[in-house]
Write a protein that holds these residues in place. Structure first.
Motif, PDB file in Angstrom:
ATOM      1  N   ALA A 129      77.095  18.458   8.101  1.00 49.18           N
ATOM      2  CA  ALA A 129      76.274  18.590   9.358  1.00 49.18           C
ATOM      3  C   ALA A 129      76.200  20.055   9.594  1.00 49.18           C
ATOM      4  O   ALA A 129      74.977  20.383   9.832  1.00 49.18           O
ATOM      5  CB  ALA A 129      76.816  17.848  10.431  1.00 49.18           C
ATOM      6  N   LYS A 130      77.228  20.966   9.361  1.00 49.11           N
ATOM      7  CA  LYS A 130      77.128  22.173   9.554  1.00 49.11           C
ATOM      8  C   LYS A 130      76.288  22.884   8.731  1.00 49.11           C
ATOM      9  O   LYS A 130      75.399  23.891   9.150  1.00 49.11           O
ATOM     10  CB  LYS A 130      78.489  22.845   9.358  1.00 49.11           C
ATOM     11  CG  LYS A 130      78.625  24.402   9.663  1.00 49.11           C
ATOM     12  CD  LYS A 130      78.407  24.688  11.259  1.00 49.11           C
ATOM     13  CE  LYS A 130      78.537  26.229  11.557  1.00 49.11           C
ATOM     14  NZ  LYS A 130      79.904  26.665  11.408  1.00 49.11           N
ATOM     15  N   LEU A 131      75.974  22.367   7.706  1.00 51.45           N
ATOM     16  CA  LEU A 131      74.915  22.759   6.427  1.00 51.45           C
ATOM     17  C   LEU A 131      73.651  22.914   6.929  1.00 51.45           C
ATOM     18  O   LEU A 131      72.761  23.524   6.905  1.00 51.45           O
ATOM     19  CB  LEU A 131      75.423  22.247   4.989  1.00 51.45           C
ATOM     20  CG  LEU A 131      74.463  22.546   3.881  1.00 51.45           C
ATOM     21  CD1 LEU A 131      74.419  24.399   3.687  1.00 51.45           C
ATOM     22  CD2 LEU A 131      74.529  22.051   2.768  1.00 51.45           C
ATOM     23  N   ILE A 132      73.276  21.457   7.406  1.00 52.87           N
ATOM     24  CA  ILE A 132      71.994  21.286   7.758  1.00 52.87           C
ATOM     25  C   ILE A 132      71.637  21.999   9.161  1.00 52.87           C
ATOM     26  O   ILE A 132      70.420  22.598   9.346  1.00 52.87           O
ATOM     27  CB  ILE A 132      71.515  19.665   7.972  1.00 52.87           C
ATOM     28  CG1 ILE A 132      72.428  19.093   8.986  1.00 52.87           C
ATOM     29  CG2 ILE A 132      71.469  19.173   6.536  1.00 52.87           C
ATOM     30  CD1 ILE A 132      71.830  17.699   9.404  1.00 52.87           C
ATOM     31  N   TYR A 133      72.328  22.313   9.807  1.00 50.02           N
ATOM     32  CA  TYR A 133      72.482  23.024  11.202  1.00 50.02           C
ATOM     33  C   TYR A 133      72.294  24.519  10.754  1.00 50.02           C
ATOM     34  O   TYR A 133      71.260  24.938  11.292  1.00 50.02           O
ATOM     35  CB  TYR A 133      73.568  22.838  12.022  1.00 50.02           C
ATOM     36  CG  TYR A 133      73.853  23.980  12.957  1.00 50.02           C
ATOM     37  CD1 TYR A 133      73.648  23.848  14.017  1.00 50.02           C
ATOM     38  CD2 TYR A 133      74.656  25.141  12.582  1.00 50.02           C
ATOM     39  CE1 TYR A 133      73.641  24.882  15.386  1.00 50.02           C
ATOM     40  CE2 TYR A 133      74.787  26.336  13.155  1.00 50.02           C
ATOM     41  CZ  TYR A 133      74.354  26.200  14.846  1.00 50.02           C
ATOM     42  OH  TYR A 133      74.592  26.998  15.743  1.00 50.02           O
ATOM     43  N   LEU A 134      72.969  24.952   9.780  1.00 53.59           N
ATOM     44  CA  LEU A 134      72.781  26.535   9.245  1.00 53.59           C
ATOM     45  C   LEU A 134      71.413  26.448   8.713  1.00 53.59           C
ATOM     46  O   LEU A 134      70.609  27.529   8.722  1.00 53.59           O
ATOM     47  CB  LEU A 134      73.737  26.900   8.416  1.00 53.59           C
ATOM     48  CG  LEU A 134      75.101  27.118   9.004  1.00 53.59           C
ATOM     49  CD1 LEU A 134      76.257  27.331   7.799  1.00 53.59           C
ATOM     50  CD2 LEU A 134      74.984  28.430   9.978  1.00 53.59           C
ATOM     51  N   LEU A 135      70.776  25.621   7.680  1.00 47.17           N
ATOM     52  CA  LEU A 135      69.551  25.723   7.183  1.00 47.17           C
ATOM     53  C   LEU A 135      68.521  25.753   8.351  1.00 47.17           C
ATOM     54  O   LEU A 135      67.605  26.847   8.235  1.00 47.17           O
ATOM     55  CB  LEU A 135      69.494  24.409   6.419  1.00 47.17           C
ATOM     56  CG  LEU A 135      69.948  24.282   5.217  1.00 47.17           C
ATOM     57  CD1 LEU A 135      69.932  23.001   4.290  1.00 47.17           C
ATOM     58  CD2 LEU A 135      70.008  25.576   3.912  1.00 47.17           C
ATOM     59  N   ALA A 136      68.723  25.088   9.487  1.00 47.35           N
ATOM     60  CA  ALA A 136      67.587  25.089  10.588  1.00 47.35           C
ATOM     61  C   ALA A 136      67.571  26.432  10.945  1.00 47.35           C
ATOM     62  O   ALA A 136      66.528  26.787  11.314  1.00 47.35           O
ATOM     63  CB  ALA A 136      67.874  23.897  11.428  1.00 47.35           C
ATOM     64  N   LYS A 137      68.754  26.820  11.375  1.00 53.01           N
ATOM     65  CA  LYS A 137      68.945  28.177  11.934  1.00 53.01           C
ATOM     66  C   LYS A 137      68.330  29.060  11.016  1.00 53.01           C
ATOM     67  O   LYS A 137      67.640  30.090  11.575  1.00 53.01           O
ATOM     68  CB  LYS A 137      70.253  28.519  12.345  1.00 53.01           C
ATOM     69  CG  LYS A 137      70.923  27.835  13.512  1.00 53.01           C
ATOM     70  CD  LYS A 137      70.559  28.500  14.761  1.00 53.01           C
ATOM     71  CE  LYS A 137      71.512  28.347  15.841  1.00 53.01           C
ATOM     72  NZ  LYS A 137      71.263  28.956  17.023  1.00 53.01           N
TER      73      LYS A 137
END
Length: 220
Positions: free
Chosen positions: A47-55
């Motif tokens: 989840a942190k990975l997709i969060y970072l991709l969006a950021k």
């Protein structure tokens, strides 16, 4: 220590450093479990990975296909600016109810909206330009979702899809495993599409052995 246990321990170590769940996320998991939802949400690290991709791409408008209990929706919603928008599509009304409670708890019910219905049907009604689409629904529908995602995502935007390795079943997808067949067809379409540049990240850890696909829509 077995290899599988080592992968899980390292995953737990990574999560403890980079993806610690706060009270809202903990309650989201507890709420889903209490409602009898399947425990198939992303791991904290995923989840942190997709969060970072969006950021990283400065996403302001995102689409999620497959809400479940809203765990990943919270992570994506937290990546949005104050004037951002996230639409999440969920087929099961019971799952959508749990997810809406989670979004209220997270204070994201104004920027994140859940639409109930079949993923493809709802996608067909949407208009471009999304910055990012995250696919985490029925894998046999992934090839069709990809066609719509390419239509919806702006140049330079991302298409991200979970569960595209399926413990290696994509190497020889069985005729009786529609999820592996769908994931394999999706991967092939992703690799060969002229508008995309993509990769699959093989993942092992507390969620087992699977993979995340990340594709960028090429600039016009």
């Amino acid at each position: 220590m077995t290899e599988g246990r080592l992968f899980e321990d390292v995953d737990t170590y990574i999560n403890s450093l980079f993806a610690v769940e706060d009270a809202v996320l903990t309650r989201a998991v507890e709420r889903s479990t209490a409602a009898g939802l399947p425990e198939i949400q992303l791991s904290p690290g995923q989840a942190k990975l997709i969060y970072l991709l969006a950021k990283m791409i400065g996403a302001k408008r995102m689409l999620e296909v497959g809400t479940l209990g809203g765990y990943s929706t919270v992570w994506l919603g937290r990546a949005l600016p104050d004037d951002g928008e996230l639409i999440s599509i969920e087929l099961d009304p019971g799952h959508a109810k749990v997810a809406r409670e989670t979004l209220v708890d997270a204070g994201l019910d104004k920027t994140c909206r859940i639409i109930e219905g079949r993923g493809l049907d709802v996608m067909n009604t949407l208009t471009p330009h999304f910055d990012m689409v995250f696919l985490d629904a029925n894998k046999d529908g992934y090839p069709a979702y990809l066609k719509q995602a390419i239509r919806l995502v702006r140049p330079g935007g991302l298409i991200v899809a979970d569960n595209v390795v399926r413990e290696g079943a994509v190497l020889e997808p069985s005729k009786v495993d529609p999820n592996a067949i769908g994931a394999a067809a999706f991967n092939q379409a992703l690799a060969s599409h002229p508008q995309l540049e993509a990769i699959v990240l093989q993942q092992v850890g507390i969620k087992g052995h699977d993979g995340l696909a990340v594709a960028r829509v090429k600039d016009d």
